[in-house]
Design a protein around this motif. Structure first.
Motif, PDB file in Angstrom:
ATOM      1  N   THR A  13       0.836  -1.182   0.000  1.00 16.75           N
ATOM      2  CA  THR A  13       0.000   0.000   0.000  1.00 16.75           C
ATOM      3  C   THR A  13       0.876   1.239   0.000  1.00 16.75           C
ATOM      4  O   THR A  13       1.839   1.328   0.752  1.00 16.75           O
ATOM      5  N   PHE A  14       0.541   2.172  -0.852  1.00 21.15           N
ATOM      6  CA  PHE A  14       1.253   3.451  -0.899  1.00 21.15           C
ATOM      7  C   PHE A  14       0.344   4.522  -0.324  1.00 21.15           C
ATOM      8  O   PHE A  14      -0.827   4.586  -0.662  1.00 21.15           O
ATOM      9  N   ARG A  15       0.871   5.346   0.555  1.00 19.62           N
ATOM     10  CA  ARG A  15       0.107   6.423   1.175  1.00 19.62           C
ATOM     11  C   ARG A  15       0.665   7.761   0.715  1.00 19.62           C
ATOM     12  O   ARG A  15       1.867   7.922   0.539  1.00 19.62           O
ATOM     13  N   SER A  16      -0.207   8.693   0.572  1.00 24.16           N
ATOM     14  CA  SER A  16       0.181  10.055   0.215  1.00 24.16           C
ATOM     15  C   SER A  16       0.936  10.689   1.380  1.00 24.16           C
ATOM     16  O   SER A  16       0.633  10.404   2.544  1.00 24.16           O
ATOM     17  N   PRO A  17       1.894  11.539   1.087  1.00 25.84           N
ATOM     18  CA  PRO A  17       2.570  12.247   2.178  1.00 25.84           C
ATOM     19  C   PRO A  17       1.675  13.343   2.777  1.00 25.84           C
ATOM     20  O   PRO A  17       2.003  13.909   3.819  1.00 25.84           O
ATOM     21  N   PHE A  18       0.560  13.603   2.142  1.00 31.54           N
ATOM     22  CA  PHE A  18      -0.355  14.635   2.620  1.00 31.54           C
ATOM     23  C   PHE A  18      -1.398  14.018   3.547  1.00 31.54           C
ATOM     24  O   PHE A  18      -1.715  12.828   3.438  1.00 31.54           O
ATOM     25  N   PRO A  19      -1.950  14.808   4.450  1.00 28.02           N
ATOM     26  CA  PRO A  19      -2.963  14.270   5.363  1.00 28.02           C
ATOM     27  C   PRO A  19      -4.215  13.830   4.606  1.00 28.02           C
ATOM     28  O   PRO A  19      -4.529  14.367   3.534  1.00 28.02           O
ATOM     29  N   ASP A  20      -4.924  12.849   5.161  1.00 28.47           N
ATOM     30  CA  ASP A  20      -6.180  12.386   4.566  1.00 28.47           C
ATOM     31  C   ASP A  20      -7.172  13.542   4.510  1.00 28.47           C
ATOM     32  O   ASP A  20      -7.191  14.410   5.393  1.00 28.47           O
ATOM     33  N   GLU A  21      -7.986  13.523   3.473  1.00 27.83           N
ATOM     34  CA  GLU A  21      -9.041  14.527   3.342  1.00 27.83           C
ATOM     35  C   GLU A  21     -10.198  14.170   4.269  1.00 27.83           C
ATOM     36  O   GLU A  21     -10.497  12.992   4.471  1.00 27.83           O
ATOM     37  N   THR A  22     -10.834  15.160   4.814  1.00 18.82           N
ATOM     38  CA  THR A  22     -12.020  14.948   5.630  1.00 18.82           C
ATOM     39  C   THR A  22     -13.227  14.965   4.704  1.00 18.82           C
ATOM     40  O   THR A  22     -13.423  15.918   3.947  1.00 18.82           O
ATOM     41  N   ILE A  23     -14.015  13.920   4.753  1.00 23.79           N
ATOM     42  CA  ILE A  23     -15.210  13.835   3.915  1.00 23.79           C
ATOM     43  C   ILE A  23     -16.313  14.628   4.608  1.00 23.79           C
ATOM     44  O   ILE A  23     -16.649  14.343   5.758  1.00 23.79           O
ATOM     45  N   PRO A  24     -16.878  15.634   3.930  1.00 24.33           N
ATOM     46  CA  PRO A  24     -17.951  16.423   4.541  1.00 24.33           C
ATOM     47  C   PRO A  24     -19.141  15.530   4.889  1.00 24.33           C
ATOM     48  O   PRO A  24     -19.439  14.564   4.181  1.00 24.33           O
TER      49      PRO A  24
END
Length: 190
Positions: free
Chosen positions: A2-13
């Motif tokens: 699994t590859f993860r973005s270096p950016f924080p996860d987006e919050t789903i409205p």
């Protein structure tokens, strides 16, 4: 792996896509142009688009489309695409977009895999969509030709109110696009 973005996860409205896009539409924004049909120059305002989306959601609900269902959209880049795509979501269903260049067999595979209950298409693609839908076991009336009769304008004229749907935006799938199939058959990505 699994590859993860270096950016924080987006919050789903905690709201539907429809409410996120149109929920706080001001009167001034409702008068702004949302879509322009290139060949004819016809313009659709955000207010008109919102009304079309709500009417289409009502027409879908009247045909038994509810949260958890899937509706296929097989059309090129035309203004009706926005109305249909967002109308499907407003009804609480998921939209699966179908490549306009697919053969009937390729489209049938997607309809079967996604469990689509209805198919929206356009006149030039209707033969392929109809064959694919028949192969997937859908009834002929399950194929709606946007520029045909009955078509999108007829559905909007029915005047059904959009349904009251409750969905969990964090867990409900809104769209099921398909991969290009470069390493095998195309697969649904949600």
């Amino acid at each position: 792996m699994t590859f993860r973005s270096p950016f924080p996860d987006e919050t789903i409205p905690d709201q539907s896509v429809f409410d996120f896009l149109f929920g706080d539409l001001s009167d001034a924004d409702a008068r702004r142009v949302a879509l322009v049909d290139g060949p004819s120059g016809a313009e659709t305002t955000y207010g008109a688009l919102k009304r079309q989306i709500e009417l289409l959601a009502g027409a879908l609900a009247a045909r038994g489309i509810a949260p958890g269902e899937v509706v296929a959209l097989h059309a090129p880049n035309v203004p009706a695409f926005a109305t249909v795509f967002h109308g499907i979501l407003r009804a609480g269903a998921a939209a699966t977009t179908v490549n306009a260049l697919y053969t009937a067999q390729e489209m049938q595979r997607q309809l079967e895999a996604s469990h689509a209950k209805l198919v929206f298409t356009v006149g030039p693609l209707a033969e392929t969509a109809t064959a694919a839908a028949a192969g997937a076991g859908l009834r002929p009336e399950s194929v709606i030709v946007l520029d045909g009769s009955p078509g999108l304008a007829d559905l909007l004229r029915e005047g059904h109110a959009a349904p009251d749907v409750t969905i969990d935006p964090a867990t409900r799938v809104a769209a099921i696009p398909y991969s290009s199939g470069t390493t095998g058959f195309p697969k649904g990505c949600s």
